[in-house]
Design a protein around this motif. Sequence first.
Motif, short mmCIF file in Angstrom:
data_model
loop_
_atom_site.label_atom_id
_atom_site.label_comp_id
_atom_site.label_asym_id
_atom_site.label_seq_id
_atom_site.Cartn_x
_atom_site.Cartn_y
_atom_site.Cartn_z
N THR A 56 0.87 -1.17 0.00
CA THR A 56 0.00 0.00 0.00
C THR A 56 0.91 1.23 0.00
O THR A 56 2.09 1.13 0.36
N PRO A 57 0.39 2.38 -0.37
CA PRO A 57 1.22 3.59 -0.28
C PRO A 57 1.76 3.81 1.13
O PRO A 57 2.92 4.22 1.30
N ALA A 71 4.90 12.88 -0.24
CA ALA A 71 6.07 12.53 -1.07
C ALA A 71 5.92 11.15 -1.71
O ALA A 71 6.29 10.96 -2.87
N ILE A 72 5.36 10.19 -0.98
CA ILE A 72 5.23 8.85 -1.56
C ILE A 72 4.20 8.85 -2.67
O ILE A 72 4.39 8.20 -3.70
N THR A 73 3.13 9.62 -2.50
CA THR A 73 2.12 9.70 -3.55
C THR A 73 2.71 10.31 -4.81
O THR A 73 2.46 9.83 -5.93
N ASP A 88 -3.72 -0.71 -7.99
CA ASP A 88 -4.95 -1.49 -8.13
C ASP A 88 -5.64 -1.57 -6.78
O ASP A 88 -4.98 -1.52 -5.74
N ARG A 89 -6.93 -1.72 -6.82
CA ARG A 89 -7.69 -1.92 -5.59
C ARG A 89 -7.35 -3.28 -5.01
O ARG A 89 -7.19 -4.26 -5.74
N ARG A 96 -8.55 -0.14 0.01
CA ARG A 96 -7.08 -0.07 -0.04
C ARG A 96 -6.58 -0.12 -1.48
O ARG A 96 -7.16 -0.79 -2.32
N VAL A 97 -5.49 0.58 -1.69
CA VAL A 97 -4.81 0.55 -2.98
C VAL A 97 -3.50 -0.20 -2.81
O VAL A 97 -2.79 0.00 -1.82
#
Length: 157
Positions: A56-57, A71-73, A88-89, A96-97
Motif C-alpha cells: 500500500t502507499p 512525497a510517496i504519492t 490497483d484496488r 485499499r490501494v
Amino acid sequence: MAETSTRARELERAGEVMREFMARAVLFQDAVAKWGGVNGTDLQVASLLMGEGPATPGELAERTGLTAGGAITTAIDRLERAGFVSRDRDPGDRRRVIVTANAEAILDRFGEVYGRVGERWNAYLDTLTDDQLAFANDLFARAAEVNREEIERLRAR
C-alpha cells in the motif's frame, strides 16, 4: 607490534573502502536513475517494490521513509506515468490501494545497465573461493543491516 600496526592500518583502510563503496553506490544509483529518466528516489521505490513485493502507499512510505507532504504519492504518480508501477484496488478490501512494480518495464529500461554490472560482478565472483564468497556475503549482509538500523535510528528522531 607489527601485527597491531598491520591490523590498525587494515581497519583504517576498511573504513575508507566502505565509505568509498557507499558513496559510489549512491552516485551509481543516481546516475542509473537519471539515465533511465527518473530520479534516484523513484528508482529506489521501484527497486523496493520489485524486491519486497507489492505494498500500500502507507507501507511503501514506511519502507522508504517518504512520509512528509505526500512525497510517496508523488513518487508513485511519477512511476505510474513512466509505466514502472501500477495501482490497483486490494481485492480483499476495496478501500485499499496496492502498488505493484511492473518488473518487465523496469527491466526493459534498466536491465541493460544492471545486466552489464551483474556480468562484471559475476566474472569477479567466479574468481573467489567458496569461503571468500561466504565472507563477502556476510560482510555485505552485515553492512546492509547496520545501514537499516541506522536508518531506523535517524527516522526515530
